[in-house]
Design a protein around this motif. Sequence first.
Motif, PDB file in Angstrom:
ATOM      1  N   UNK A  43       0.868  -1.170   0.000  1.00  0.00           N
ATOM      2  CA  UNK A  43       0.000   0.000   0.000  1.00  0.00           C
ATOM      3  C   UNK A  43       0.907   1.223   0.000  1.00  0.00           C
ATOM      4  N   UNK A  44       0.727   2.101  -0.990  1.00  0.00           N
ATOM      5  CA  UNK A  44       1.553   3.310  -1.091  1.00  0.00           C
ATOM      6  C   UNK A  44       0.641   4.531  -1.118  1.00  0.00           C
ATOM      7  N   UNK A  45       1.056   5.571  -0.417  1.00  0.00           N
ATOM      8  CA  UNK A  45       0.239   6.773  -0.390  1.00  0.00           C
ATOM      9  C   UNK A  45       1.064   8.035  -0.442  1.00  0.00           C
ATOM     10  N   UNK A  93      -0.146   7.552   8.090  1.00  0.00           N
ATOM     11  CA  UNK A  93      -0.054   6.127   8.404  1.00  0.00           C
ATOM     12  C   UNK A  93      -1.179   5.675   9.334  1.00  0.00           C
ATOM     13  N   UNK A  94      -1.615   6.566  10.224  1.00  0.00           N
ATOM     14  CA  UNK A  94      -2.730   6.226  11.103  1.00  0.00           C
ATOM     15  C   UNK A  94      -3.995   5.937  10.314  1.00  0.00           C
ATOM     16  N   UNK A  95      -4.255   6.750   9.291  1.00  0.00           N
ATOM     17  CA  UNK A  95      -5.430   6.524   8.447  1.00  0.00           C
ATOM     18  C   UNK A  95      -5.350   5.170   7.746  1.00  0.00           C
ATOM     19  N   UNK A 110       4.395  -1.506   8.576  1.00  0.00           N
ATOM     20  CA  UNK A 110       4.690  -0.146   8.143  1.00  0.00           C
ATOM     21  C   UNK A 110       6.192   0.093   8.097  1.00  0.00           C
ATOM     22  N   UNK A 111       6.620   0.878   7.110  1.00  0.00           N
ATOM     23  CA  UNK A 111       7.984   1.378   7.079  1.00  0.00           C
ATOM     24  C   UNK A 111       7.922   2.816   7.587  1.00  0.00           C
ATOM     25  N   UNK A 112       8.805   3.157   8.524  1.00  0.00           N
ATOM     26  CA  UNK A 112       8.792   4.489   9.138  1.00  0.00           C
ATOM     27  C   UNK A 112      10.219   4.986   9.313  1.00  0.00           C
ATOM     28  N   UNK A 113      10.388   6.297   9.276  1.00  0.00           N
ATOM     29  CA  UNK A 113      11.730   6.848   9.430  1.00  0.00           C
ATOM     30  C   UNK A 113      12.326   6.438  10.778  1.00  0.00           C
ATOM     31  N   UNK A 114      13.592   6.108  10.755  1.00  0.00           N
ATOM     32  CA  UNK A 114      14.282   5.560  11.926  1.00  0.00           C
ATOM     33  C   UNK A 114      14.205   6.432  13.181  1.00  0.00           C
ATOM     34  N   UNK A 115      14.293   7.770  13.086  1.00  0.00           N
ATOM     35  CA  UNK A 115      14.249   8.570  14.315  1.00  0.00           C
ATOM     36  C   UNK A 115      12.977   8.350  15.145  1.00  0.00           C
ATOM     37  N   UNK A 116      11.881   7.967  14.511  1.00  0.00           N
ATOM     38  CA  UNK A 116      10.637   7.732  15.254  1.00  0.00           C
ATOM     39  C   UNK A 116      10.778   6.573  16.233  1.00  0.00           C
ATOM     40  N   UNK A 117      11.654   5.624  15.925  1.00  0.00           N
ATOM     41  CA  UNK A 117      11.851   4.458  16.783  1.00  0.00           C
ATOM     42  C   UNK A 117      12.596   4.826  18.074  1.00  0.00           C
ATOM     43  N   UNK A 118      13.238   5.991  18.076  1.00  0.00           N
ATOM     44  CA  UNK A 118      13.974   6.428  19.269  1.00  0.00           C
ATOM     45  C   UNK A 118      13.121   7.269  20.226  1.00  0.00           C
ATOM     46  N   UNK A 119      11.916   7.630  19.806  1.00  0.00           N
ATOM     47  CA  UNK A 119      11.035   8.415  20.670  1.00  0.00           C
ATOM     48  C   UNK A 119      10.443   7.504  21.740  1.00  0.00           C
ATOM     49  N   UNK A 150       3.165  -1.150   4.086  1.00  0.00           N
ATOM     50  CA  UNK A 150       2.737   0.199   3.730  1.00  0.00           C
ATOM     51  C   UNK A 150       3.932   1.126   3.788  1.00  0.00           C
ATOM     52  N   UNK A 151       4.048   1.951   2.770  1.00  0.00           N
ATOM     53  CA  UNK A 151       5.113   2.955   2.767  1.00  0.00           C
ATOM     54  C   UNK A 151       4.661   4.183   2.006  1.00  0.00           C
TER      55      UNK A 151
END
Length: 180
Positions: free
Chosen positions: A38-40, A49-51, A62-71, A117-118
Amino acid sequence: MFYRAFRLVVSLLLRNFFRLESVVDPARALSAEGPVIFVGNHPNGLVDPGLLFVLVDRHVTFLAKAPLFRLPVLGWILKGLDALPVFRKQDGGGDTSKNDSTLTASVDALVRGRAITLFPEGKSHSEPQLADLKTGCARIALDAVAKGAKVRIVPIGITYGEKNRFKSLVHVEVGATLEV
């Protein structure tokens, strides 16, 4: 269990903040089975991504930018959802060579018949047109097909009336599925 519970929470939050129009999905692609990407477009940071998390009728990686994993909280949630980190140059010191494991995990998920999804623009932005697309989606799809997966790509367009305004309209339109 965590996935479904968190999906319910996100659904309640999004449906209370935004007014989601009826989703335009004539081919019911949001319910597609088998290996699907799924691409948007990406006009609204974590909301997009929430939607898709709420609208897609199956478990999605989901693929997500790496800095989000450090929050603190968000990183824990992403790990709990089995999201995969994407290491970008623009994130300051992002080691893009680490993306090899993310691409491999994405391909493996598709070969096993899962969905990912990306957002191929690689960033969230407010411009009315698409940003240049990154090659990750194509690379993942082609690698999965080379390993025998019958991959389909489902394009999804998201438009917000006013993305930062309470009870703003959100329009989601699902395009024709692309066979890779």
